[in-house]
Scaffold this motif. Structure first.
Motif, mmCIF file in Angstrom:
data_model
loop_
_atom_site.group_PDB
_atom_site.id
_atom_site.type_symbol
_atom_site.label_atom_id
_atom_site.label_comp_id
_atom_site.label_asym_id
_atom_site.label_seq_id
_atom_site.Cartn_x
_atom_site.Cartn_y
_atom_site.Cartn_z
ATOM 1 N N ALA A 1 0.835 -1.210 0.000
ATOM 2 C CA ALA A 1 0.000 0.000 0.000
ATOM 3 C C ALA A 1 0.864 1.252 0.000
ATOM 4 O O ALA A 1 0.545 2.252 -0.661
ATOM 5 N N ARG B 1 2.141 1.900 -3.476
ATOM 6 C CA ARG B 1 1.082 2.497 -4.297
ATOM 7 C C ARG B 1 0.902 3.978 -3.966
ATOM 8 O O ARG B 1 0.577 4.788 -4.835
ATOM 9 N N ALA B 2 1.143 4.327 -2.706
ATOM 10 C CA ALA B 2 1.019 5.734 -2.283
ATOM 11 C C ALA B 2 2.254 6.550 -2.638
ATOM 12 O O ALA B 2 2.261 7.766 -2.440
ATOM 13 N N ALA C 1 -1.504 7.717 4.397
ATOM 14 C CA ALA C 1 -2.555 7.228 3.507
ATOM 15 C C ALA C 1 -2.517 5.705 3.400
ATOM 16 O O ALA C 1 -3.560 5.044 3.398
ATOM 17 N N ALA C 2 -1.303 5.132 3.331
ATOM 18 C CA ALA C 2 -1.177 3.677 3.260
ATOM 19 C C ALA C 2 -1.659 3.025 4.546
ATOM 20 O O ALA C 2 -2.324 1.982 4.523
ATOM 21 N N CYS C 3 -1.334 3.626 5.682
ATOM 22 C CA CYS C 3 -1.765 3.072 6.964
ATOM 23 C C CYS C 3 -3.278 3.127 7.111
ATOM 24 O O CYS C 3 -3.897 2.211 7.664
ATOM 25 N N ASP C 4 -3.897 4.199 6.628
ATOM 26 C CA ASP C 4 -5.355 4.294 6.674
ATOM 27 C C ASP C 4 -6.002 3.141 5.912
ATOM 28 O O ASP C 4 -7.096 2.690 6.254
ATOM 29 N N GLU C 5 -5.308 2.663 4.886
ATOM 30 C CA GLU C 5 -5.839 1.569 4.071
ATOM 31 C C GLU C 5 -5.646 0.209 4.729
ATOM 32 O O GLU C 5 -6.492 -0.683 4.579
ATOM 33 N N VAL C 6 -4.576 0.047 5.498
ATOM 34 C CA VAL C 6 -4.164 -1.293 5.916
ATOM 35 C C VAL C 6 -4.259 -1.553 7.410
ATOM 36 O O VAL C 6 -4.594 -2.656 7.839
ATOM 37 N N SER D 1 -7.827 7.342 12.179
ATOM 38 C CA SER D 1 -8.673 7.789 11.084
ATOM 39 C C SER D 1 -9.919 6.907 10.980
ATOM 40 O O SER D 1 -11.032 7.369 10.778
ATOM 41 N N THR D 2 -9.711 5.581 11.152
ATOM 42 C CA THR D 2 -10.822 4.651 11.066
ATOM 43 C C THR D 2 -11.782 4.847 12.236
ATOM 44 O O THR D 2 -12.997 4.796 12.109
ATOM 45 N N ASN E 1 -6.058 2.538 14.330
ATOM 46 C CA ASN E 1 -6.079 3.539 13.282
ATOM 47 C C ASN E 1 -7.018 4.674 13.664
ATOM 48 O O ASN E 1 -8.238 4.543 13.580
#
Length: 488
Positions: free
Chosen positions: A425, A428-429, A471-476, A484-485, A482
């Motif tokens: 991730a 990708r970021a 951004a990658a951490c927010d995804e994974v 943000s989550t 997290n």
């Protein structure tokens, strides 16, 4: 001095224009290319040399450059399937089969794709390398009398003396061998000290390149945990008793990846435990010259306090200069020195003399201490930029220790995080990082990341890289860790 980008851009432009010329046709003169593209004659010469190396053009002294004639015919494809049997049969009877896995090394050697921020690099960014000083040193070295002759197999006496002074204690030039970089010196040391199939004690976590060396030699890495004060003596003694190992490999100063420094009270204890076990300690002193300006006085190498020949010391110039400046020292005392020397001579003969002469010119120049002071200040600034950005942007990543030397930080991930998914991730970021799993020779206690701050262009790129990592951490990352989550 020519710009690397100019050479590549000119070569690409000429490559696109080759179809204008018939095979054997002459390209414009160097003077014409200089005027047309507004570049230096050196840039033109290097671009044409690049195309010649690719087989696209042919250069003829005094005549110019010509489009190469196409190769005729295609060689039939061979059948290499027999190698699967031959390679798998090799070592089938070994107690510990040899495995050659370079993945843990190539992650810090391979260049990331364009636009990707390099948090996985293992060397200084070109802007931090002493390129002018190295170029000047190499130029002066090439003019030294005998510079292209055969050097002493042990290395130039003056360079061995310089390394011995840097180690300190009673180490002499006669106890130093010049080697071709730290990786080569470690390879020589492990081959000299442990037979195939033997256990070798390693710090846990530790440098993946060292684990690769051990496994390629058919050795069995046995982990000994590291804490904030370095390798744990109690567990080290237990490991020697349980395995009968005769070698410990450790990094007492700014350990890779944790950044730990072996505590003063443990230094003598580690040497005593090894001495009692009849074992050697391979001291990988890899970043002594990458100390940050707020570090204070550094402890001496273990070899400086070892009169009994327990320590085999490895020190290198590479990390403080350039990946291509592969000059290191391998120091030992007693009969083991002759074994180290014999293995090194058989493997490599000697380190090329021009490179040794250039090393002497570099470390003896006024530019050398200036360079060390400059990178000391710059690495501190980069470390502070990264730690600040991480604490503000990614507070859920634990940073248990902030080192005052080296070039990276070691972060613990929230429980349940998939390291591989996070690395993918992140890429990708637009940021390349190093997962923690390859640093463990056995099952890791938790997920980790190693983030380098030396291979990037500057502090601005560090801040941007951490933003992308968010951004990658927010995804994974697992929802529990997290923020943000949780807000969502």
């Amino acid at each position: 001095m020519y710009e690397r980008s100019s050479v590549g851009e000119l070569a690409e432009q000429l490559r696109r224009e080759l179809d204008r010329y018939s095979p054997g046709g002459k390209l414009p003169s160097s003077r014409t290319l200089v005027e047309r593209f507004r570049v230096s004659p050196v840039t033109v010469s290097r671009a044409l040399a690049q195309l010649a190396a690719e087989g696209l053009v042919v250069t003829r002294p005094g005549a110019g450059a010509f489009r190469a004639r196409p190769r005729t015919g295609t060689a039939p494809a061979g059948d290499t399937s027999w190698q699967e049997v031959a390679l798998s049969a090799d070592g089938a009877a070994d107690l510990v089969p040899r495995t050659v896995d370079a993945a843990g090394v190539t992650v810090s050697l391979a260049a990331p794709p364009p636009g990707v921020i390099e948090f996985n690099g293992g060397y200084l960014h070109p802007a931090l390398q002493p390129e002018r000083a190295m170029a000047a040193a190499l130029s002066r070295a090439g003019r030294r009398p005998g510079a292209w002759g055969r050097p002493p197999m042990e290395g130039l006496p003056e360079l061995r003396e310089w390394f011995a002074r840097g180690i300190g204690g009673s180490v002499t030039a006669a106890e130093v061998l010049v080697a071709a970089g730290g990786q080569a010196a470690l390879t020589t040391a492990l081959r000299a000290l442990a037979p195939p199939g033997a256990p070798v004690l390693v710090e846990s976590p530790t440098y993946p390149g060292m684990l690769a060396i051990a496994r390629a030699a058919g050795l069995r890495p046995v982990p000994v945990p590291v804490d904030a004060d370095g390798v744990r003596p109690d567990l080290l003694a237990d490991a020697f008793r349980a395995t009968g190992a005769r070698v410990l490999v450790c990094q007492p100063l700014f350990q890779n990846p944790t950044g730990a420094v072996l505590a003063p009270a443990r230094r003598g204890e580690v040497l005593g435990i090894a001495r009692k076990a009849g074992a050697f300690v391979v001291e990988d002193d890899f970043v002594r010259r990458l100390v940050h300006e707020d570090a204070g006085e550094l402890p001496r190498p273990l070899a400086a306090d070892d009169p009994d020949g327990v320590v085999v010391h490895v020190g290198s110039l590479t990390k403080a200069t350039s990946p291509s400046f592969r000059v290191s020292a391998l120091a030992a005392r007693g009969p083991v020195l002759e074994r180290l020397r014999a293995i090194q001579v058989v493997d490599t003969f000697f380190v090329p003399r021009p490179l040794q002469e250039a090393a002497l010119e570099l470390v003896g120049s006024p530019a050398w201490p200036r360079h060390l002071r400059a990178i000391s200040a710059e690495l501190r600034a980069r470390r502070e930029a990264m730690t600040t950005a991480l604490r503000l942007t990614l507070p859920e990543l634990a940073l248990p220790h902030v080192p005052s030397g080296g070039y990276h930080l070691w972060l613990r991930l929230p429980d349940g995080t998939d390291e591989t998914a996070l690395a993918a991730a992140a890429l990708r970021a637009g940021v390349a990082l190093t997962p923690g799993r390859p640093y463990f020779s056995a099952e890791p206690p938790a997920g980790h990341l190693r983030l380098s701050f030396a291979a990037v262009a500057g502090t601005g790129e560090i801040t941007e890289g951490v933003r992308r990592l968010r951004a990658a951490c927010d995804e994974v990352l697992p929802a529990a860790g997290n923020p943000s989550t949780r807000r969502a």
